[in-house]
Design a protein around this motif. Sequence first.
Motif, mmCIF file in Angstrom:
data_model
loop_
_atom_site.group_PDB
_atom_site.id
_atom_site.type_symbol
_atom_site.label_atom_id
_atom_site.label_comp_id
_atom_site.label_asym_id
_atom_site.label_seq_id
_atom_site.Cartn_x
_atom_site.Cartn_y
_atom_site.Cartn_z
ATOM 1 N N MET A 1 0.856 -1.194 0.000
ATOM 2 C CA MET A 1 0.000 0.000 0.000
ATOM 3 C C MET A 1 0.889 1.239 0.000
ATOM 4 S SD MET A 1 -3.166 1.084 0.088
ATOM 5 C CE MET A 1 -4.032 -0.371 0.675
ATOM 6 N N LYS A 35 -6.990 7.177 13.483
ATOM 7 C CA LYS A 35 -8.048 6.452 12.772
ATOM 8 C C LYS A 35 -9.407 6.592 13.448
ATOM 9 C CE LYS A 35 -7.909 3.563 9.999
ATOM 10 N NZ LYS A 35 -8.500 3.732 8.641
ATOM 11 N N ASP A 61 -6.088 3.690 5.142
ATOM 12 C CA ASP A 61 -5.879 2.353 5.680
ATOM 13 C C ASP A 61 -4.867 2.397 6.821
ATOM 14 O OD1 ASP A 61 -7.614 1.287 3.866
ATOM 15 O OD2 ASP A 61 -6.087 0.469 2.534
ATOM 16 N N ARG A 62 -4.987 1.455 7.714
ATOM 17 C CA ARG A 62 -4.111 1.375 8.886
ATOM 18 C C ARG A 62 -2.637 1.291 8.478
ATOM 19 N NH1 ARG A 62 -5.034 -0.085 14.201
ATOM 20 N NH2 ARG A 62 -3.342 -1.147 15.306
ATOM 21 N N ASP A 63 -2.344 0.469 7.473
ATOM 22 C CA ASP A 63 -0.946 0.315 7.035
ATOM 23 C C ASP A 63 -0.382 1.619 6.488
ATOM 24 O OD1 ASP A 63 -0.863 -2.306 7.788
ATOM 25 O OD2 ASP A 63 -1.115 -3.127 5.774
#
Length: 639
Positions: A1, A35, A61-63
């Motif tokens: 990502m 988040k 996204d978390r990543d």
Amino acid sequence: MEIKKSDNLDYLNVLNALNTIPFSVGRILLCDFLKGKMNNKSVIKHDLDEAPYFGSLRKLDRDVVFEMIDHLIANRLIDVSGLEMNKFIKVLSINGVGKNELKNPVLNKRKISNGFIEPKTKVDENDLVMFEKYNGFLDGYNSLQKKVIISEGKKVLCIAGAGSGKTTVLTKRIEFLNKYKSVDSNKILAITFTRKAKEEMQKRLSELNVDVKIETFNSFCEKILKKYSSLIYNRPTRIAGYQDKIFALISATQSLGIDLNSAIDKYFSKNQKMNKTQNQLQNVFMADCFAVLDYFKLKGFKDFTSTFDGEDYSNAKLVYDIVKFLREHMEIQGLRTYSDQINDAVKFLKKNKEYIQKFDHVLVDEFQDVNALQIELIDLLNGAAVGSTLSDTDVLSENFRKAGNSLFCVGDPRQSIFGWRGSDVNYILDFAMKYEGAEVIGLKKNYRSNNHIVDLMNYSISSMKMDGLTSSFENEKHLKLCTFDSYEEECDFVVRKILTMNISRDDVFVIARTNKQLNDLAKMMESKGIKYILKTDDFPSADIKKDCVTLSTIHSIKGLEAELVFVVGCNNFNFPCKSSEHPIMEIVKMYEYDKEEEERRLFYVAISRAKNMLYLTYSKKPTYFINDKMKQMMDEIKF
């Protein structure tokens, strides 16, 4: 990502969150805060859901958020430290550099992807006519290589991708100037960085029966200093050797009332001392002190300790006091460092322009690695080549545009990996802006690696938004992504693989990010009777030997290639590198560059060494430099 566009300012939310949360937080809590995760107990316990910037990165996204945090850590806008009650728990805090970034966001301006547009090189009818004119001479070269070799541009930049024949093209151009354009050998100067590169060019040109002046930046400047020594110095001087530096360092520590070993013990952390001999630590400490000395000679010597506290202040004060002594000692003893060579030579030539040697053609290798002083030297030589006295800036600028002298530079921004020692990738990126009417030619055909490896290379730096390379040949795909529970298991796998594979040992590279990783590998290879050579950042010049595996850091392997390459330690600790073997570099933050992007380029350089077979190995979690596209291309194996 991948992180979103390079002009994205989302990263400021991370800095703002750290600046407003009233206590230190770890990576997971910071990510959950950004988040907007209410299922984190600490968020509820401290009412963080009511704090500014809670949930400000909910859309990502978390990543991606973790990658953004790592990017800021790598670029030293966020500090990582252990809790006082538990040093193993790491917490994050915004530092002074990070707070300045909030006031004036400049981080993304240091990225290659921010605004650099790679010119598209075209071959037109005039080029084809010229190719035909020099048909026999240009046999075996592709059309873009031919265009580079015979270009008649006054200012030419060749952006030569990995494995595209950079050195071959450079030496062939020198032959063209000498034999076909009848340029006097004494009017051609080729400059490169290392003695090994200089010797390789001399060897190739000798085979072509061409004799021109080839120098490193240092060797060229040393000749100036020796020739005009009486005008530059008021006493005899010489380059300080190893023993000179050690003696000076011991004298410096004694002047502070401590012995050298005590200073070394104070300077390095427990982890930094691990698996290193006292002699190795001594060499790193000495190199760090002299690096700081050279830096502050250029920037103006001043007390750099006032902005630090705690252990950072203690180490900064130690180095500052040592460096202050070294500066006086070296001057009294008539000793110079390698950095003094170019610094003193440039100062002399700027004040005494009549002594600038005149060349009609100046050719510079590895242009992506030049620093500010080297650029000054190039500009002086380039302006003087037409007989200008360089009396004022306007005259110099006009000469650059109209004069008959030629500047030819070759390099690759994708492989710019020496920002930590002062190199600035922007000199190659801004070449066409600096030199009006400059010709920029890109070499994009890779002759080293098969099509699968070239595709993997391209995906690894897709965020830089530079054009991808193409491969000159296809072969069976042999790309492996191997995961292990520990680095010891990684090493064991590499050793067993080397023992069982039917391939010449001297065609095998094992590449690591740090010296420490190589030391662990070397011990294991010794235990299995595998012969090897070690190329580390302290000793990069070791030559490849027959029947010996090459163990090397990435910085020391640049420019070399092998049939089979292992890149070990491909996790988030090593890429981008979280550890440092040079404490003062992290404290003083001597050079401003995008460290995270340079670490990505380092990874690119590592994988681009492989011709046909490539293993990327890691323990725990892979580096985010291995993106989803790359994972899809590789065979993933869990051990």
